[in-house]
Design a protein around this motif. Structure first.
Motif, short mmCIF file in Angstrom:
data_model
loop_
_atom_site.label_atom_id
_atom_site.label_comp_id
_atom_site.label_asym_id
_atom_site.label_seq_id
_atom_site.Cartn_x
_atom_site.Cartn_y
_atom_site.Cartn_z
N MET A 1 0.70 -0.95 0.42
CA MET A 1 -0.08 0.23 -0.02
C MET A 1 0.61 0.83 0.27
O MET A 1 1.41 1.42 0.92
CB MET A 1 -1.40 0.30 1.29
CG MET A 1 -2.30 0.78 1.57
SD MET A 1 -3.25 0.71 -0.17
CE MET A 1 -4.18 2.05 -0.10
N HIS A 2 -0.09 2.01 -0.57
CA HIS A 2 1.84 3.16 -0.80
C HIS A 2 0.98 4.55 0.25
O HIS A 2 0.36 4.80 0.99
CB HIS A 2 1.05 4.18 -2.37
CG HIS A 2 1.21 3.43 -3.31
ND1 HIS A 2 2.34 2.43 -3.92
CD2 HIS A 2 0.51 2.92 -4.43
CE1 HIS A 2 2.13 2.05 -5.25
NE2 HIS A 2 0.87 2.04 -5.14
N SER A 32 -2.47 3.52 -10.18
CA SER A 32 -2.21 4.33 -8.58
C SER A 32 -2.02 3.05 -8.16
O SER A 32 -1.07 2.08 -7.29
CB SER A 32 -2.61 5.27 -8.34
OG SER A 32 -2.84 5.97 -8.91
N SER A 33 -3.39 2.20 -7.77
CA SER A 33 -3.39 1.25 -7.08
C SER A 33 -2.50 -0.41 -7.41
O SER A 33 -2.61 -1.03 -6.28
CB SER A 33 -5.01 0.26 -6.73
OG SER A 33 -5.61 1.45 -6.32
N MET A 35 0.29 -0.08 -8.95
CA MET A 35 1.82 0.41 -8.45
C MET A 35 2.35 -0.20 -7.58
O MET A 35 1.66 -0.33 -6.47
CB MET A 35 1.74 1.76 -9.24
CG MET A 35 1.52 2.05 -10.24
SD MET A 35 1.81 4.04 -11.17
CE MET A 35 3.14 2.87 -12.07
N TYR A 36 3.55 -0.53 -6.90
CA TYR A 36 3.87 -0.93 -5.88
C TYR A 36 5.38 -0.46 -6.51
O TYR A 36 6.19 -0.46 -6.88
CB TYR A 36 4.35 -2.34 -6.15
CG TYR A 36 5.04 -3.11 -6.82
CD1 TYR A 36 6.00 -3.46 -6.84
CD2 TYR A 36 4.48 -3.29 -8.25
CE1 TYR A 36 6.48 -4.16 -8.07
CE2 TYR A 36 5.00 -3.85 -9.13
CZ TYR A 36 6.05 -4.42 -9.26
OH TYR A 36 6.68 -5.09 -10.47
N PRO A 37 6.73 -0.31 -5.26
CA PRO A 37 7.40 0.13 -4.92
C PRO A 37 9.11 -0.63 -5.38
O PRO A 37 8.36 -1.52 -5.03
CB PRO A 37 7.68 1.02 -3.53
CG PRO A 37 6.62 0.41 -2.67
CD PRO A 37 5.77 0.29 -3.57
N TYR A 57 6.58 2.91 -15.54
CA TYR A 57 7.10 3.60 -14.25
C TYR A 57 7.05 4.62 -14.07
O TYR A 57 6.79 5.89 -15.00
CB TYR A 57 8.76 2.95 -14.25
CG TYR A 57 9.04 1.41 -14.68
CD1 TYR A 57 9.61 0.85 -13.40
CD2 TYR A 57 8.94 0.91 -15.70
CE1 TYR A 57 9.98 -0.21 -13.72
CE2 TYR A 57 9.55 -0.35 -16.20
CZ TYR A 57 9.63 -0.94 -14.48
OH TYR A 57 10.40 -1.87 -14.89
#
Ligand code: CMP
Length: 108
Positions: A1-2, A32-33, A35-37, A57
């Motif tokens: 979760m960001h 957005s949800s 995407m992960y770091p 990215y």
């Protein structure tokens, strides 16, 4: 979760992109949800020209360099989005994207 800063960076990057700016807020939220770091080392190649790819990215921190046909194209910084073209056009990666690194060479 960001955290909320990551969501804001991703949302802003999508809204600035010529191809993605027309998405509605629900679509932006969905992307957005998803995407992960990831952390990448200086000099590492993230995208290689000619490869197939399905990942896009957004730069949260740091800089990347875009290189096309072995020629430097540009540097991109925090807030920039890249890797969208192969997804949108179902084509091969149009350029190489690598993490910025400064290399100093000693004067002989
Ligand atoms: P993609 O082709 O998926 O992978 C390489 C990425 O580099 C591309 O998507 C764009 O996001 C980016 N890119 C390619 N060419 C340029 C350019 N001339 N200027 C800026 N970014 C580019």
């Amino acid at each position: 979760m960001h955290n909320s800063r990551a969501f804001e960076t991703i949302g802003n990057a999508l809204c600035r992109n010529t191809f993605l700016r027309n998405l509605d807020s629900a679509q932006i939220e969905k992307i957005s949800s998803a995407m992960y770091p990831v952390e990448v080392q200086a000099g590492a190649i993230i995208i290689r020209q000619g490869d197939l790819g399905s990942i896009m990215y957004v730069i949260q921190e740091g800089k990347v360099q875009v290189v096309k046909d072995n020629r430097f194209v540009r540097t991109m910084e925090e807030g920039a989005l890249f890797g969208e073209l192969a997804i949108l056009h179902h084509c091969e990666r149009t350029a190489t994207v690598r993490v910025y690194s400064e290399i100093f060479r000693q004067i002989e």
